[in-house]
Motif scaffolding. Structure first.
Motif, short mmCIF file in Angstrom:
data_model
loop_
_atom_site.label_atom_id
_atom_site.label_comp_id
_atom_site.label_asym_id
_atom_site.label_seq_id
_atom_site.Cartn_x
_atom_site.Cartn_y
_atom_site.Cartn_z
N THR A 22 -6.97 0.46 -1.16
CA THR A 22 -7.61 1.73 -1.50
C THR A 22 -7.72 2.69 -0.32
O THR A 22 -7.96 3.88 -0.53
CB THR A 22 -9.03 1.48 -2.05
OG1 THR A 22 -9.85 0.90 -1.03
CG2 THR A 22 -8.98 0.54 -3.25
N VAL A 23 -7.57 2.20 0.90
CA VAL A 23 -7.65 3.08 2.08
C VAL A 23 -6.50 4.10 1.99
O VAL A 23 -5.35 3.73 1.75
CB VAL A 23 -7.54 2.28 3.38
CG1 VAL A 23 -7.48 3.20 4.58
CG2 VAL A 23 -8.71 1.31 3.50
N PRO A 24 -6.77 5.39 2.19
CA PRO A 24 -5.70 6.39 2.11
C PRO A 24 -4.61 6.12 3.15
O PRO A 24 -4.89 5.59 4.23
CB PRO A 24 -6.42 7.71 2.39
CG PRO A 24 -7.86 7.45 2.09
CD PRO A 24 -8.09 6.02 2.43
N PRO A 25 -3.37 6.51 2.85
CA PRO A 25 -2.29 6.35 3.83
C PRO A 25 -2.52 7.28 5.01
O PRO A 25 -3.34 8.20 4.96
CB PRO A 25 -1.04 6.74 3.04
CG PRO A 25 -1.53 7.64 1.96
CD PRO A 25 -2.91 7.13 1.60
N ALA A 26 -1.78 7.03 6.09
CA ALA A 26 -1.94 7.83 7.30
C ALA A 26 -0.59 8.00 7.99
O ALA A 26 0.38 7.33 7.67
CB ALA A 26 -2.95 7.17 8.24
N VAL A 27 -0.57 8.89 8.97
CA VAL A 27 0.64 9.19 9.72
C VAL A 27 0.27 9.36 11.18
O VAL A 27 -0.85 9.79 11.51
CB VAL A 27 1.33 10.46 9.16
CG1 VAL A 27 0.42 11.66 9.26
CG2 VAL A 27 2.65 10.75 9.87
N ALA A 28 1.18 8.98 12.07
CA ALA A 28 1.03 9.24 13.49
C ALA A 28 1.90 10.42 13.89
O ALA A 28 3.04 10.55 13.41
CB ALA A 28 1.41 8.01 14.31
N PHE A 29 1.38 11.29 14.74
CA PHE A 29 2.17 12.38 15.31
C PHE A 29 2.33 12.10 16.81
O PHE A 29 1.34 12.04 17.53
CB PHE A 29 1.49 13.73 15.10
CG PHE A 29 1.47 14.19 13.68
CD1 PHE A 29 2.62 14.66 13.07
CD2 PHE A 29 0.29 14.17 12.95
CE1 PHE A 29 2.61 15.09 11.75
CE2 PHE A 29 0.26 14.61 11.63
CZ PHE A 29 1.43 15.07 11.02
N HIS A 30 3.56 11.96 17.25
CA HIS A 30 3.86 11.75 18.67
C HIS A 30 4.40 13.05 19.26
O HIS A 30 5.33 13.64 18.68
CB HIS A 30 4.90 10.65 18.87
CG HIS A 30 4.55 9.35 18.22
ND1 HIS A 30 3.38 8.67 18.48
CD2 HIS A 30 5.23 8.59 17.32
CE1 HIS A 30 3.35 7.54 17.77
NE2 HIS A 30 4.46 7.48 17.06
N ILE A 31 3.86 13.47 20.38
CA ILE A 31 4.33 14.67 21.06
C ILE A 31 4.83 14.29 22.44
O ILE A 31 4.09 13.72 23.25
CB ILE A 31 3.21 15.73 21.20
CG1 ILE A 31 2.65 16.11 19.83
CG2 ILE A 31 3.72 16.97 21.91
CD1 ILE A 31 1.40 15.34 19.46
N LEU A 32 6.10 14.57 22.71
CA LEU A 32 6.66 14.39 24.03
C LEU A 32 6.81 15.76 24.67
O LEU A 32 7.60 16.59 24.20
CB LEU A 32 8.03 13.69 23.95
CG LEU A 32 8.68 13.37 25.30
CD1 LEU A 32 7.89 12.30 26.03
CD2 LEU A 32 10.13 12.94 25.11
N ASP A 33 6.02 16.02 25.72
CA ASP A 33 6.05 17.36 26.29
C ASP A 33 7.14 17.48 27.35
O ASP A 33 7.88 16.52 27.63
CB ASP A 33 4.68 17.77 26.82
CG ASP A 33 4.21 16.98 28.03
OD1 ASP A 33 5.05 16.38 28.73
OD2 ASP A 33 2.99 16.97 28.30
N ASP A 34 7.23 18.65 27.94
CA ASP A 34 8.31 18.92 28.89
C ASP A 34 8.17 18.13 30.18
O ASP A 34 9.13 18.04 30.96
CB ASP A 34 8.37 20.42 29.20
CG ASP A 34 8.76 21.25 27.98
OD1 ASP A 34 9.38 20.68 27.06
OD2 ASP A 34 8.43 22.46 27.94
#
Length: 248
Positions: free
Chosen positions: A221-233
């Motif tokens: 029942t736990v809602p799905p989730a997503v990870a956002f990865h940011i690779l900066d300059d």
């Protein structure tokens, strides 16, 4: 700067529930006003490895720019190749390399046909080293399904990636490796491996519970989730997690 969305374990089967949860996540990603450079799905695309399941996966993936994926222990290499890659069926590991902007993504097959635990075959490690050599100074993400470390979740730790010392010995020779990205655990987690960030994507179809939270192994029942990865300059990697509740 590169922005990545990372999901895992969609487990598409013949039930509408799995399709609905995965669709909820991909619809959210497709509606984002800002640009994503890639979407990564680190394994267990199908639940039983059936061709008809991969047909649903292909429909789900359509319209996603730069969608990168690799197999998990629930996937089957033959139908995976035929339906998702347009190749002839083969039992060889499914290893693919992609370049997104200046970054290189080595999508490795850590599955062992017929088993739930993981292992990188010798041919996969040889392929990965060739990718690292060809990448020269470009930043490289090493991606696969099974975590190569203990996550202190007994059920998951019993089916982790084994032989991880071989992988560690390889990637420590290449300083341009930025991070290791994986799935399989059905819960977001962050650790280290070979001195690098090890980031585990949350599960989409379900969430594995931590042993001190409850006696239940999985919560549907736990809602799905997503990870956002940011690779900066400056090659600094930052990760944010977002729960995809209905209406987002």
């Amino acid at each position: 700067m590169i922005v990545l969305a990372h999901v895992s374990d969609i487990h598409i089967d013949n039930e509408q529930r799995s399709v609905d949860r995965a669709t909820q996540v991909f619809d959210y990603l497709h509606r984002l006003p800002g640009k994503l450079d890639a979407i990564l799905v680190t394994g267990d695309l199908a639940d039983h490895g059936l061709p008809e399941e991969y047909e649903k996966v292909a429909k789900l993936f359509s319209g996603s720019p730069a969608l990168l994926h690799c197999p998990g222990n629930h996937d089957s290499r033959g139908p995976y190749r035929e339906v998702l890659l347009g190749e002839s069926a083969s039992g060889e590991p499914i290893n693919r390399v992609h370049r997104v902007g200046e970054a290189v993504f080595a999508m490795c097959d850590s599955s062992i046909p017929g088993r739930s635990d993981g292992f990188l075959a010798d041919e996969t490690l040889a392929w990965l080293e060739s990718v690292l050599i060809d990448a020269a100074d470009a930043p490289v993400f090493v991606c696969f399904h099974h975590p190569p470390v203990l996550l202190h979740i007994p059920f998951i730790d019993g089916i982790k990636q084994n032989g991880e010392d071989r992988l560690a010995a390889l990637i420590t020779r290449y300083p341009n490796v930025v991070a290791v990205l994986c799935g399989h655990a059905h819960t977001s987690a962050a650790s280290t491996f070979a001195g690098l960030p090890l980031l585990v994507a949350p599960g989409v179809v379900s969430t594995v519970m931590l042993p001190w939270e409850t006696d239940e192994i999985v919560d549907l029942t736990v809602p799905p989730a997503v990870a956002f990865h940011i690779l900066d300059d400056n090659r600094r990697l930052t990760t944010h997690y977002r729960v995809i509740s209905p209406g987002l």
